[in-house]
Structures are given as structure tokens and as C-alpha cells.
Design a protein around this motif. Structure first.
Motif, short mmCIF file in Angstrom:
data_model
loop_
_atom_site.label_atom_id
_atom_site.label_comp_id
_atom_site.label_asym_id
_atom_site.label_seq_id
_atom_site.Cartn_x
_atom_site.Cartn_y
_atom_site.Cartn_z
N UNK A 150 0.66 -1.16 0.13
CA UNK A 150 -0.18 -0.08 -0.18
C UNK A 150 1.09 1.01 -0.27
N UNK A 151 1.93 1.58 0.52
CA UNK A 151 2.55 2.13 1.06
C UNK A 151 3.34 3.10 -0.14
N UNK A 152 4.14 1.82 -0.90
CA UNK A 152 4.53 2.15 -2.91
C UNK A 152 3.34 2.07 -3.54
N UNK A 153 2.67 1.70 -3.08
CA UNK A 153 1.79 1.95 -4.03
C UNK A 153 1.01 3.84 -3.75
N UNK A 154 1.41 3.88 -3.13
CA UNK A 154 0.87 5.35 -2.36
C UNK A 154 1.55 6.93 -2.73
N UNK A 155 2.77 5.84 -2.26
CA UNK A 155 4.21 6.60 -1.55
C UNK A 155 3.46 7.51 -0.79
N UNK A 156 3.28 6.95 0.69
CA UNK A 156 2.27 8.23 1.33
C UNK A 156 3.75 7.81 2.21
N UNK A 157 4.79 7.45 1.81
CA UNK A 157 5.81 6.86 3.25
C UNK A 157 7.06 8.77 3.24
N UNK A 158 6.26 9.05 1.74
CA UNK A 158 7.28 10.39 0.95
C UNK A 158 7.14 11.55 1.75
N UNK A 173 14.71 1.76 10.36
CA UNK A 173 13.75 1.95 8.79
C UNK A 173 14.45 3.34 7.74
N UNK A 174 13.20 3.45 6.77
CA UNK A 174 14.52 4.83 6.07
C UNK A 174 14.44 5.84 7.29
N UNK A 175 13.45 6.42 8.34
CA UNK A 175 13.93 7.48 8.43
C UNK A 175 14.66 7.48 9.59
N UNK A 176 15.86 6.89 9.54
CA UNK A 176 16.60 6.69 10.54
C UNK A 176 17.67 7.09 10.21
N UNK A 177 18.86 7.63 10.88
CA UNK A 177 19.56 8.02 10.29
C UNK A 177 20.68 7.45 10.06
N UNK A 197 14.67 5.26 -6.41
CA UNK A 197 13.18 5.01 -6.65
C UNK A 197 12.22 4.87 -5.25
N UNK A 198 12.53 3.86 -5.22
CA UNK A 198 12.02 2.25 -4.67
C UNK A 198 12.48 2.22 -3.04
N UNK A 199 11.97 2.56 -2.22
CA UNK A 199 14.02 2.07 -1.41
C UNK A 199 13.22 0.98 -0.87
N UNK A 200 13.82 0.12 0.30
CA UNK A 200 12.82 -0.53 1.56
C UNK A 200 12.62 0.23 2.49
N UNK A 201 12.03 0.04 2.57
CA UNK A 201 11.09 1.34 4.08
C UNK A 201 11.60 0.60 5.14
N UNK A 202 11.83 -0.19 5.77
CA UNK A 202 12.35 -0.96 6.65
C UNK A 202 12.82 -2.17 6.24
N UNK A 203 14.08 -2.84 6.09
CA UNK A 203 15.34 -3.78 6.58
C UNK A 203 15.48 -4.83 8.26
N UNK A 204 15.90 -5.90 7.51
CA UNK A 204 16.57 -6.42 9.16
C UNK A 204 17.33 -6.86 8.72
N UNK A 205 18.70 -6.25 9.93
CA UNK A 205 20.36 -6.87 9.25
C UNK A 205 20.79 -8.08 10.94
N UNK A 206 21.66 -8.78 10.77
CA UNK A 206 22.63 -9.34 11.17
C UNK A 206 24.28 -8.58 11.16
#
Length: 306
Positions: free
Chosen positions: A14-22, A65-69, A79-88
Motif C-alpha cells: 500500500x505504501x509503495x502504491x500510494x507513496x504515502x511514506x514520502x 527504517x527509511x527514517x533512521x539516521x 525510487x523504491x527503497x525498502x522502508x525497513x530492513x532487518x540485519x545482523x
């Protein structure tokens, strides 16, 4: 707040289609308005699934998340970055210069050897990090060579962190997971099986993280081509290794015709071969020339200049 909600397939779609996150500069504000766009029962079910995932996940897995420093600058610009990713592992690697080295799983001996030599030459840059996709073939060789020459690696997965795919790379997963200076990451949080649609998504992240993308061998229908096209869209520098003794590099040849730069400047043959193939590679033209032999691949003497 449940940060992993940004990785729920239905919510992220939904967020990608609407680009609400922008429209937001922080996760907190986005989180407050998101429930308004969904039916209450559906939203609560998604929250429940994500909360359960965060509760049950390996404690070594962290979220960004995309919003983290700490979110990587290069990836934020696509154009289409992951809005959140998990890492180790060592997230700080994403602040270093990254180069992507990718290629087909069914790689030729000459391409595997060239991959190792490329990594060896790149290893003179002590701040460099290699990113790839944890596949067999070129990806595997790139990481094995990087670990051998002391270059940190970033493995981008097309599955969840809890799945070691393909099984043939379990030894490589083990080495990376046991070394705190390496990094594995994925945008797939909830249970996700490897599928045709997951790997193109992974590939855009590989090229998105990198400044330069090295294509070591690719058929026309290879998944490597999707990485190359993502790199083109993201305005990354693309270099292609092309050699007469590759099994199938039609995709690589196509990329060269479309403007990608050739990797490695010249190939000298033995007297029996009698032909000389010229290649151009301008990036590091002032650096040294290093000869090496490919005895297992028919006796070619390659003189590589980066």
C-alpha cells in the motif's frame, strides 16, 4: 510502536502504491496516520503478526527504517527503497564505499578466476566493502575472495534472515554470521520463501547500495540482468567482464552495446591461440598491471589492468 509494520507485505505494498511514506520525515508521524487507511480488523491483524515476529525473532536481528539516521544514503536515493530492513552484523559497513559484484550461478571458470582477481585488486582500497546476493557462482566467489583478501562483505537476501538459501552456501553463511565485521540484510521480515518475485526486489537493493556494479557473466535471461537494469535506473557505474571462453555472456555483451564499460583492458593469448582481444577499462587506468594464468581454462595468460 511496531517498526516491522513497514515490512508487512500488505502494508508495504500500500505504501509503495500510494507513496504515502514520502510525505513524512519520521516513522512516528506515519505510524499515527496509517490505521486511517485500513479497516480496523485488518490493521489489528497486521499489527499482531508483526508484533509476534518482533517478539520471536533472533535477538541478533535488528531493524532499520527509511527514517533512521543509519539508513544508507545511496539506498535512500533510489525510487523504491525498502522502508525497513532487518540485519545482523556490522551495520556501519553501509557507511563505507560499496561495490557490487554479481553474475550468473552457472559461471565459467574464466569468470570465477577474473572475479577473484578483481577482488584482489580492489583489496588495495582498505575502506571498500563488497556487496552481493549470496547466490552460487559469481556471488559466492566474490564473497569467498573478499573474505580471503580481508574485504568486509554485505550479503543481501531474497528471503528472510532465518533462511540460509541456497543450501549450497551454508558454509558461507556460517563464516559471515560468526564474524561480527560482516553484514547480512533483507527487506523480507515475515516468513518469505524464495520465489521469482523476491530476487528482482533483492537485486535493486544490491545495486542501490553500491557506487559501482561489476557484472562478471550474465546470460540474456539471467537474474543478473535485473541487477544491471536496476543499476541503470539508479545511475550507477556499470562494468562488464567479457571473455571468449565464458559459457554464456550474451546479457553482458548486450549491456556493453548499451553503453556499459568493459572490465579489464587486455588479454594476451599464448602463441597457440594467436589472437589478441582488446578491452577497455578507464576507471583505474593509472594503476599497475598484474599478470596471472588461467591454466585450468585452456592456458590463457591474462594481463589485467585496473
Amino acid at each position: 510502536m511496531v517498526l516491522s509494520i513497514l515490512g508487512h507485505p500488505r502494508i508495504s505494498s500500500f505504501l509503495r502504491k500510494t507513496r504515502l511514506w514520502c510525505k513524512f520525515t519520521n516513522f512516528e508521524d506515519l505510524y499515527q496516520v496509517l490505521p486511517n487507511y485500513f479497516e480496523e480488523d485488518f490493521w489489528n491483524q497486521c499489527l499482531k503478526e508483526c508484533f509476534q515476529w518482533e517478539t520471536d525473532k533472533n535477538p541478533l536481528w535488528k531493524l532499520v527504517s527509511f527514517y533512521d539516521s543509519t539508513y544508507p544514503k545511496n539506498l535512500k536515493e533510489i525510487y523504491d527503497p525498502p522502508l525497513v530492513f532487518a540485519y545482523m552484523g556490522n551495520l556501519g559497513l553501509l557507511q563505507s564505499p560499496l561495490v557490487a559484484i554479481v553474475g550468473t550461478r552457472k559461471s565459467s571458470p574464466v569468470s570465477l578466476t577474473a572475479t577473484k582477481e578483481l577482488v584482489r585488486l580492489l583489496s588495495t582500497n582498505k575502506s571498500l566493502v563488497v556487496v552481493s546476493g549470496m547466490a552460487l557462482g559469481i556471488d559466492r566467489q566474490a564473497f569467498l575472495s573478499a573474505l580471503e583478501f580481508g574485504i568486509p562483505v554485505v550479503g543481501v537476501l531474497g528471503t528472510t534472515l532465518g533462511m540460509e538459501y541456497p543450501p549450497g552456501n551454508r558454509d558461507l553463511y556460517k563464516r559471515i554470521k560468526e564474524d561480527p565485521n560482516q553484514l547480512l540484510l533483507t527487506e523480507f521480515l515475515l516468513k518469505t520463501e524464495p520465489a521469482k518475485w523476491t530476487f528482482p526486489k533483492r537485486n535493486r537493493v544490491i545495486s542501490g547500495l553500491a557506487d559501482k556494479v561489476y557484472i562478471m557473466e550474465s546470460g540474456r535471461k539471467s537474474g543478473t540482468i535485473s541487477t544491471a537494469y536496476s543499476a541503470m535506473e539508479q545511475n550507477r557505474e556499470i562494468y562488464v567482464f567479457d571473455h571468449p571462453k565464458q559459457f554464456d555472456n550474451e546479457g553482458g555483451k548486450l549491456l556493453i552495446r548499451q553503453g556499459a564499460q568493459r572490465l579489464f583492458c587486455e588479454i594476451e593469448t599464448t602463441k597457440e591461440e594467436g589472437n589478441v582481444l582488446e578491452m577497455s577499462y578507464d576507471e583505474w587506468r593509472k594503476n599497475r598491471t598484474i599478470p596471472f594464468e588461467l591454466g585450468r581454462d585452456g592456458g590463457w595468460d591474462l594481463k589485467i589492468t585496473l
